[in-house]
Every structure is written in C-alpha cells, then in structure tokens.
Design an enzyme around this catalytic site. Sequence first.
Site, PDB file in Angstrom:
ATOM      1  N   GLU A 134      46.359  85.003 -32.351  1.00 24.97           N
ATOM      2  CA  GLU A 134      46.319  83.557 -32.648  1.00 24.97           C
ATOM      3  C   GLU A 134      47.599  82.857 -32.170  1.00 24.97           C
ATOM      4  OE1 GLU A 134      46.307  80.477 -36.391  1.00 24.97           O
ATOM      5  OE2 GLU A 134      45.345  82.419 -36.736  1.00 24.97           O
ATOM      6  N   THR A 173      47.131  80.227 -38.977  1.00 21.11           N
ATOM      7  CA  THR A 173      46.216  79.874 -40.080  1.00 21.11           C
ATOM      8  C   THR A 173      46.118  80.944 -41.164  1.00 21.11           C
ATOM      9  OG1 THR A 173      44.319  80.800 -38.894  1.00 21.11           O
ATOM     10  CG2 THR A 173      44.751  78.446 -38.573  1.00 21.11           C
TER      11      THR A 173
END
Length: 317
Positions: A134, A173
């Site tokens: 990510e 996240t």
Amino acid sequence: MTDQPKPSLELLIAAPRGFCAGVDRAIQIVELAIEKYGAPVYVRHEIVHNRFVVDSLRDKGAVFVDHLDEVPDGVPVVFSAHGVPKAVPAKAAERGLSYLDATCPLVSKVHRQAERLVAAGRHIVFIGHAGHPEVIGTFGQVPEGDMTLVETVEDVWAITVPDDQNVAFLTQTTLSVDDTAAIVAALQARFPAVMAPRPDDICYATTNRQTAVKAIASACDLMLVIGAPNSSNSVRLVEVAEREGTRAKLIQRAAELDFGWFDGVATLGITAGASAPEILVREVVDAIAQRFDVQEREVETNRETIAFKLPRGLEAA
C-alpha cells in the site's frame, strides 16, 4: 471408565471481524474475471494478504505474480487491493494488456488526496510501513521527492521537508489508530501548520476491528487473531489486544493452535483481520470445541453495511 468432562471455556468473538468491503470486492473481481475471460487470469501481487484466499483463487485459475513482466501478452491482469504505483497501469496499457484494478476504494481515495496535495504545492509526510504494497502504491502516485515516509515518532523529528509551513500528512489505511495518534501528535508539535486528512478518510474497517478488540480484550485471558503475518491490519490487532494488557497470538489456521497457550485461560477472545474469511474463524472455534466445553458469545460494537461497486464491465459477468 467414563470420559473426563471437557474443561469449560468462555469464548468472546469480536464483531466486526474478518472480511471488509474492500477485500470482498477484490476477491469478487478475481472470481468474476475468471468467469468472464476464463483461466488463467493473472494477479499482480497477492490479491489480499491471506494464504487460504490466495490458494482458493489459484485453484480456480488465478496466477499470482510479483511483476507485470511475468504476465504474458493477451491475458487479463488484476491489480491487488493494496493499490499500485501509477507506472503499473501505464505499462499495462502500453503493452495492450486488459487490466482490472481491485484497489480498495479507500486506498484509491488516499491516492487522489496525495495528488491533490502535491498539486497544491504541499509536501506530504506519509505514516506507514516501508515496503508494504500500500505504501509503495501510494508513493507511486506522486513525483519522487514529494512524499516522505515516517514509521515512528522518532522519525518525525529526524526528517527534513522543503517548507515547514507547507506540510500535510496521510496514513496507510491499516495502521493502529493509537500508533497513528502518537505520530500525528508529534507531527503537529514539529509542524504546527501541518494539514490533516479529514476524519472520514481513516479506514472504517481498521477502526471498527480495533474497537471490537478493545471492547473484549480486557475481559479475556488470551486473544487469538486469525490473519497472516504479512497482513498489517492483523498484526495491529495483536498489538491492540496487548495494549489492553492481554496476551495475544496471531495464527493463520487452526493447525497453528498451541493448546499450551490455554493453561489458566477461562475466557478466550477471537477476532480475524480484514483479509481472513469467516470459514477460518469457524475452523478455529471447531478445533477448540474438540477439547473444551465452549460457551460462545459474539460481542458486536458496530454493524458494517458498506459495499463497494465493482469495476464497469464486471457487474454483468
């Protein structure tokens, strides 16, 4: 001679747990692509960080690769839920590959924000773990040098930025809300003008799963988190339980259970990371029930009703 009665064990199961909407969507994209195009469908990187899910999709005809170069011409490719640098879809288009982007919409939202902040002339401090897909994907949305990674509070004090008055921060996240809070506080102390993302930009699933663990951890003698060791959100759930003063273990499957851990345990907590399917939770509970008289109770702290749309062209597959 009669069998010894099983020792009793109270089992508190956290809710929400397991699959989030982004993971659900990513898995569906691979399954529908196989249905639509036929096997093999190539997937760049593990679609989600869970061996059971990856193996199940491999059995259906998915081929997992680390690099786009490993995808042959003329076959579809899916990008994982973690997101990819901009250069990857650009290279796929250049090669004429048809591709499907399974990036979680919440990660895509962070990508768009990064672009907007850089376009507005701000330097971004990104809170995340080096090497995580990510993080690599998010850094690949903006020109090199426009974003700086911090992993710890100490990092915040060590970095240099072009202009102290023109700084913003974004976060991976799947991080622990508590860890992020400490780093954010350090950023605000170091750069009083730092711009924060909106509260609704924090991944709801990460927050909800951590809140659910906090709600039961202090009542448990041991907490089991079902998830992969390379799943950031699963590792964070272990840390959340430990912060509440509870012993916690990360396991991928029931086969990894060590019943030595259960000595002196009257109340056991169970949760699952966002990429672990419910079938693995049931597998673990069934294995425990073979040795203990289990009184099972689900503790729900939030109800998740979010669902993300599929990419155009797959809905009717």
